[in-house]
Design an enzyme around this catalytic site. Structure first.
Site, PDB file in Angstrom:
ATOM      1  N   ASN A  12       0.864  -1.185   0.000  1.00 53.24           N
ATOM      2  CA  ASN A  12       0.000   0.000   0.000  1.00 53.24           C
ATOM      3  C   ASN A  12       0.896   1.229   0.000  1.00 53.24           C
ATOM      4  OD1 ASN A  12      -1.797   2.047   0.473  1.00 53.24           O
ATOM      5  ND2 ASN A  12      -2.402   1.365   2.531  1.00 53.24           N
ATOM      6  N   TRP A  13       0.995   1.857  -1.147  1.00 52.02           N
ATOM      7  CA  TRP A  13       1.905   3.011  -1.278  1.00 52.02           C
ATOM      8  C   TRP A  13       1.325   4.274  -0.645  1.00 52.02           C
ATOM      9  CZ3 TRP A  13       4.014   2.555  -7.053  1.00 52.02           C
ATOM     10  CH2 TRP A  13       4.701   1.322  -7.172  1.00 52.02           C
ATOM     11  N   LYS A  14       0.092   4.222  -0.233  1.00 51.84           N
ATOM     12  CA  LYS A  14      -0.589   5.384   0.369  1.00 51.84           C
ATOM     13  C   LYS A  14      -0.436   6.614  -0.531  1.00 51.84           C
ATOM     14  CE  LYS A  14      -0.226   3.233   4.849  1.00 51.84           C
ATOM     15  NZ  LYS A  14      -0.118   3.347   6.290  1.00 51.84           N
ATOM     16  N   HIS A 102      -9.616   0.991   4.880  1.00 55.23           N
ATOM     17  CA  HIS A 102      -8.336   1.198   5.560  1.00 55.23           C
ATOM     18  C   HIS A 102      -8.555   2.158   6.734  1.00 55.23           C
ATOM     19  CE1 HIS A 102      -4.256   2.463   6.428  1.00 55.23           C
ATOM     20  NE2 HIS A 102      -3.853   1.370   5.802  1.00 55.23           N
ATOM     21  N   GLU A 104      -6.969   4.578   7.807  1.00 53.85           N
ATOM     22  CA  GLU A 104      -6.781   6.010   7.520  1.00 53.85           C
ATOM     23  C   GLU A 104      -8.017   6.596   6.847  1.00 53.85           C
ATOM     24  OE1 GLU A 104      -3.026   5.502   5.546  1.00 53.85           O
ATOM     25  OE2 GLU A 104      -2.149   4.923   7.465  1.00 53.85           O
ATOM     26  N   GLU A 174      -5.018  -4.731  10.886  1.00 54.90           N
ATOM     27  CA  GLU A 174      -4.040  -3.656  11.037  1.00 54.90           C
ATOM     28  C   GLU A 174      -4.370  -2.852  12.300  1.00 54.90           C
ATOM     29  OE1 GLU A 174      -2.060  -2.467   7.037  1.00 54.90           O
ATOM     30  OE2 GLU A 174      -3.881  -1.316   7.272  1.00 54.90           O
ATOM     31  N   GLY A 180       2.654   2.582  10.900  1.00 54.34           N
ATOM     32  CA  GLY A 180       3.599   3.698  10.774  1.00 54.34           C
ATOM     33  C   GLY A 180       4.344   4.034  12.051  1.00 54.34           C
ATOM     34  N   SER A 216       3.769  -1.705  10.468  1.00 54.51           N
ATOM     35  CA  SER A 216       5.220  -1.723  10.676  1.00 54.51           C
ATOM     36  C   SER A 216       5.863  -3.071  10.347  1.00 54.51           C
ATOM     37  CB  SER A 216       5.550  -1.285  12.103  1.00 54.51           C
ATOM     38  OG  SER A 216       5.103   0.042  12.315  1.00 54.51           O
ATOM     39  N   GLY A 237       2.947  -0.988   4.335  1.00 54.59           N
ATOM     40  CA  GLY A 237       2.957   0.430   4.004  1.00 54.59           C
ATOM     41  C   GLY A 237       4.367   0.893   3.687  1.00 54.59           C
ATOM     42  N   GLY A 238       5.016   1.499   4.678  1.00 59.20           N
ATOM     43  CA  GLY A 238       6.323   2.126   4.477  1.00 59.20           C
ATOM     44  C   GLY A 238       7.339   1.241   3.771  1.00 59.20           C
TER      45      GLY A 238
HETATM   46  P1  13P Z   1       3.096   0.659   7.713  1.00 59.85           P
HETATM   47  O1  13P Z   1       3.639  -0.641   7.133  1.00 59.85           O
HETATM   48  O2  13P Z   1       3.810   1.854   7.195  1.00 59.85           O
HETATM   49  O3  13P Z   1       3.020   0.595   9.200  1.00 59.85           O
HETATM   50  O4  13P Z   1       1.605   0.813   7.170  1.00 59.85           O
HETATM   51  C1  13P Z   1       0.726  -0.234   7.341  1.00 59.85           C
HETATM   52  C2  13P Z   1      -0.494   0.045   6.577  1.00 59.85           C
HETATM   53  O5  13P Z   1      -1.290   0.878   6.953  1.00 59.85           O
HETATM   54  C3  13P Z   1      -0.683  -0.676   5.315  1.00 59.85           C
HETATM   55  O6  13P Z   1      -1.971  -0.512   4.834  1.00 59.85           O
END
Ligand code: 13P
Length: 261
Positions: A12-14, A102, A104, A174, A180, A216, A237-238
């Site tokens: 997930n590149w957000k 998600h 967010e 999650e 994050g 994470s 994510g990251g």
């Molecule tokens: P991180 O891997 O950056 O913690 O993000 C997780 C996430 O929200 C993936 O959708």
């Protein structure tokens, strides 16, 4: 421990990378996977909407074994929804997967449980695949309500879905406090929640649905989580923003898949 379910890793590149940067990262991932295939693992990348067309072209021209995902979709088919994107628009771009609910989106953009349910239905009944995101805030866990909370999120989202549509749903756990933060949930916490979610899925005729963990995840902790956390893969994510770390996570999953022997 080995895993008998074919793993899935979703990047997930957000809201990161413009289309030039996205093409570059897509190409890098493709090159590494071509040199060192992960044939037992399904890989999905979910760039921002504006990058989808470029990344789709790269995937097609390089014949990459990577599927394309979107990070969100509107539950409606078309109409007066300024700033939103519909499922048919995504389908035309060869998008096969959509993240639904998600945290967010739930937290920062007021996506209610009801809207998550509607969106999940839109995706799952369309023949596309959904990654339904669930997870609790730290306060809920501190009060010891995390299992009930996630069960409620999950049951609400899948309520009324027919059996065929249910088979299109993957669940991603999650916990919000791990996203994050640089500190993932512990393997024990992940194992507890994963077996809880899988028990619910079995009782809902969804025993085949995969359960992912996100929060994470890194190249360093992926092997222990996939080995002892009971998960069927990751929502990253990251660490999905660097080709090396993302592919290392893919390979960690690939190495744990028992079906290859
Ligand atoms: P991180 O891997 O950056 O913690 O993000 C997780 C996430 O929200 C993936 O959708």
């Amino acid at each position: 421990m080995t895993n008998h379910v074919r793993p899935l890793v979703v990047g997930n590149w957000k809201m990161n990378l413009d289309f030039v940067e996205a093409v570059h990262l897509g190409q890098q991932i493709g090159v590494i996977l071509k040199n060192r295939p992960a044939e037992h693992t399904d890989v999905v990348i979910a760039p921002p909407f504006v990058d989808l067309r470029s990344v789709a072209s790269i995937i097609a021209s390089e014949r990459m074994l990577i599927a394309l995902g979107a990070q969100h979709v509107n539950a409606q088919e078309n109409g007066a929804h300024t700033g939103e994107v519909s499922l048919s628009m995504l389908r035309r771009l060869n998008v096969d997967w959509v993240l639904v609910g998600h945290s967010e989106r739930r937290t920062n953009y007021s996506m209610s449980d009801e809207l998550v349910k509607l969106t999940l239905r839109t995706v799952a009944t369309s023949g596309m695949k959904a990654v339904l995101c669930v997870g609790e805030e730290s306060g809920v866990r501190e009060e010891g309500r995390h299992l009930d909370f996630v069960a409620e999120q999950l049951r609400h989202a899948i309520e009324g879905l027919d059996e065929k549509s249910r088979s299109a749903v993957t669940v991603a756990y999650e916990p919000l406090w791990a996203i994050g933060s640089g500190t993932s949930a512990t393997v024990e916490q992940i194992a507890e929640m994963t077996s809880h979610v899988k028990a619910i899925l079995r009782s809902e005729s969804m025993a085949e649905s995969r359960v992912l963990y996100g929060g994470s995840v890194t190249a360093d902790n992926a092997t222990s989580i996939i080995t002892d956390g009971g998960v069927d893969g990751f929502l990253v994510g990251g660490a999905s923003l660097k080709a090396e770390s993302f592919v290392a996570i893919v390979h960690a999953c690939n190495g744990c898949y028992a079906g290859k022997r």
